[in-house]
Design a protein around this motif. Structure first.
Motif, mmCIF file in Angstrom:
data_model
loop_
_atom_site.group_PDB
_atom_site.id
_atom_site.type_symbol
_atom_site.label_atom_id
_atom_site.label_comp_id
_atom_site.label_asym_id
_atom_site.label_seq_id
_atom_site.Cartn_x
_atom_site.Cartn_y
_atom_site.Cartn_z
ATOM 1 N N ALA A 17 47.108 74.768 116.774
ATOM 2 C CA ALA A 17 46.330 74.165 117.856
ATOM 3 C C ALA A 17 45.173 73.328 117.327
ATOM 4 O O ALA A 17 44.730 72.372 117.974
ATOM 5 C CB ALA A 17 45.787 75.265 118.772
ATOM 6 N N GLY A 19 42.424 72.517 113.522
ATOM 7 C CA GLY A 19 42.252 72.587 112.067
ATOM 8 C C GLY A 19 43.421 71.938 111.326
ATOM 9 O O GLY A 19 44.025 70.977 111.795
ATOM 10 N N MET A 20 43.760 72.519 110.183
ATOM 11 C CA MET A 20 44.808 71.917 109.360
ATOM 12 C C MET A 20 46.170 71.966 110.039
ATOM 13 O O MET A 20 46.977 71.042 109.901
ATOM 14 C CB MET A 20 44.872 72.625 108.005
ATOM 15 C CG MET A 20 43.654 72.300 107.156
ATOM 16 S SD MET A 20 43.893 72.777 105.457
ATOM 17 C CE MET A 20 43.208 74.412 105.470
ATOM 18 N N GLY A 21 46.450 73.049 110.785
ATOM 19 C CA GLY A 21 47.753 73.186 111.447
ATOM 20 C C GLY A 21 48.039 72.018 112.383
ATOM 21 O O GLY A 21 49.167 71.497 112.414
ATOM 22 N N ASP A 40 49.877 79.339 118.804
ATOM 23 C CA ASP A 40 48.460 79.625 118.537
ATOM 24 C C ASP A 40 47.935 80.580 119.590
ATOM 25 O O ASP A 40 48.443 80.641 120.711
ATOM 26 C CB ASP A 40 47.654 78.312 118.554
ATOM 27 C CG ASP A 40 46.390 78.390 117.724
ATOM 28 O OD1 ASP A 40 46.303 77.684 116.693
ATOM 29 O OD2 ASP A 40 45.453 79.154 118.104
ATOM 30 N N VAL A 68 49.573 85.938 116.352
ATOM 31 C CA VAL A 68 50.459 86.302 115.231
ATOM 32 C C VAL A 68 50.169 87.701 114.686
ATOM 33 O O VAL A 68 50.883 88.177 113.801
ATOM 34 C CB VAL A 68 50.410 85.273 114.079
ATOM 35 C CG1 VAL A 68 50.747 83.874 114.559
ATOM 36 C CG2 VAL A 68 49.074 85.298 113.354
ATOM 37 N N ILE A 141 50.729 79.552 103.709
ATOM 38 C CA ILE A 141 49.405 79.036 103.343
ATOM 39 C C ILE A 141 48.563 80.153 102.740
ATOM 40 O O ILE A 141 48.180 81.119 103.410
ATOM 41 C CB ILE A 141 48.676 78.427 104.572
ATOM 42 C CG1 ILE A 141 49.516 77.322 105.227
ATOM 43 C CG2 ILE A 141 47.301 77.900 104.149
ATOM 44 C CD1 ILE A 141 49.848 76.131 104.357
ATOM 45 N N TYR A 156 39.617 89.058 102.961
ATOM 46 C CA TYR A 156 40.237 87.727 103.011
ATOM 47 C C TYR A 156 40.986 87.440 101.710
ATOM 48 O O TYR A 156 42.143 87.013 101.708
ATOM 49 C CB TYR A 156 39.164 86.659 103.256
ATOM 50 C CG TYR A 156 39.745 85.257 103.387
ATOM 51 C CD1 TYR A 156 40.396 84.874 104.564
ATOM 52 C CD2 TYR A 156 39.669 84.344 102.349
ATOM 53 C CE1 TYR A 156 40.949 83.609 104.687
ATOM 54 C CE2 TYR A 156 40.216 83.081 102.471
ATOM 55 C CZ TYR A 156 40.848 82.718 103.647
ATOM 56 O OH TYR A 156 41.405 81.455 103.759
ATOM 57 N N GLY A 189 41.707 74.717 98.702
ATOM 58 C CA GLY A 189 40.286 74.990 98.474
ATOM 59 C C GLY A 189 39.539 74.722 99.767
ATOM 60 O O GLY A 189 40.151 74.370 100.791
ATOM 61 N N THR A 193 37.012 72.686 108.203
ATOM 62 C CA THR A 193 37.537 73.139 109.505
ATOM 63 C C THR A 193 36.616 74.235 110.050
ATOM 64 O O THR A 193 35.687 74.679 109.371
ATOM 65 C CB THR A 193 38.953 73.753 109.371
ATOM 66 O OG1 THR A 193 38.825 75.002 108.702
ATOM 67 C CG2 THR A 193 39.918 72.844 108.644
#
Ligand SMILES: NC(=O)c1ccc[n+]([C@@H]2O[C@H](COP(=O)([O-])OP(=O)(O)OC[C@H]3O[C@@H](n4cnc5c(N)ncnc54)[C@H](O)[C@@H]3O)[C@@H](O)[C@H]2O)c1
Ligand SMILES: CCCCC[C@H](O)/C=C/[C@H]1C=CC(=O)[C@@H]1CCCCCCC(=O)O
Length: 272
Positions: A17, A19-21, A40, A68, A141, A156, A189, A193
């Motif tokens: 939805a 950011g990078m996605g 999402d 998810v 990812i 994380y 890296g 976002t």
């Protein structure tokens, strides 16, 4: 060098939805993808992103609300994508959160790792050529978080190393030969976002928050989303089955499979 092509392929992107996605969805549609399903937890954002993509690319995008971290959401979203598009050729397991706070760690681990494993296994079952599927690509990812050690983001970092290790073990020979499924892993890296906002609340203990915020302000180049997207598309085009890649500091994407292989060979040699 083998070249893979996005043309006429159907993509399923978790966390697509924003950011990078969302960037990956846009870019693969520009590269000729047939359809893109965006899954999402963020419903309004997801609908708006799908609408924007449909306006620009002619009704090829679908949004499905999916958390998810929840197995029932995963099953129902996966089935809905198949009902709509009949086939899934590429899965990008991109949904991720950086939330090491004491009340969030279990959800964070479920999102970053368990959800990714579940989508990967469903994808393998659907795509595997030795059981009648058409083959495909699964992109997982990970992060530079998997490759370094710091004290303040253990949950994380642990989840992102789990992603890398799961992916490399799954892809070991003869996986590709048997299934026709290419597993690729990307370590990004710092990238500009929402995941990098309000970092003070993301560490597992308040004492670490100051160190994290100071480190971010002084030590890191934050790359543009466009650079990360270009890197991922390039990896999709040229990445060999089982390969692992690094995208940092707005630099061209770099393959790091050999470096990871060397590290694990060192560990394995300790056991001989
Ligand atoms: N931005 C960075 O610096 C960076 C660096 C390395 C790796 N990564 C990884 O890249 C991936 C994308 O992150 P981003 O930077 O675009 O972050 P982001 O926060 O901008 O986007 C993440 C997306 O995932 C969605 N999401 C969160 N929880 C979800 C859930 N339970 N179910 C479904 N969707 C959910 C969010 O709604 C959002 O759309 C993540 O896996 C992240 O860990 C990011
Ligand atoms: C001091 C480190 C704080 C984080 C700096 C950077 O802006 C953050 C980038 C993260 C965002 C998501 C990630 O995967 C990225 C990587 C998170 C883990 C970074 C560990 C860095 C290190 O080990 O040097």
């Amino acid at each position: 060098m083998a070249q893979w092509d996005a043309t006429d392929k159907t993509f399923l992107i978790t966390g697509g939805a924003s950011g990078m996605g969302a960037g990956f969805a846009e870019s693969f549609l520009r590269h000729g993808a047939k359809n893109v399903a965006i899954l999402d937890i963020a419903e309004e954002l997801g609908k708006a992103t799908a609408e924007r993509l449909n306006k620009a690319h002619g009704d090829k995008a679908l949004f499905i609300k999916c958390d998810v971290s929840k197995e029932e959401d995963i099953t129902s979203a996966f089935d809905s994508v198949l009902a709509q598009f009949k086939q899934i050729d590429v899965i990008i397991n991109n949904a991720g959160v950086m939330m090491d706070a004491p009340d969030m760690w279990r959800t964070a681990t479920d999102v970053n790792y368990q959800g990714l494993v579940s989508f990967t296994l469903k994808g393998v079952q659907h795509m595997r050529k030795d059981e009648g599927g058409a083959g495909g690509t699964i992109i997982n990812i990970s992060s530079i978080a998997a490759l370094t050690r710091v004290s303040f983001l253990p949950i994380y970092k642990g989840s992102k190393l789990a992603v890398l290790h799961f992916s490399q073990c799954l892809a070991l020979d003869p996986f590709y030969e048997d299934t026709g499924i290419r597993v690729l892993t990307m370590c990004f890296g710092a990238t500009d976002t929402a995941i990098l906002q309000n970092l003070e609340t993301r560490t597992y203990h308040p004492k670490q928050a100051k160190i994290l915020v100071k480190a971010v302000a002084t030590n890191y180049i934050c790359q543009k989303v466009e650079s990360a997207v270009i890197a991922l598309v390039e990896m999709f085009k040229i990445g060999a089955p089982g390969s692992i890649w690094l995208s940092v500091d707005n630099k061209p994407v770099r393959e790091i499979t050999l470096a990871i292989d060397r590290a694990f060979t060192d560990f394995e040699n300790l056991l001989k």
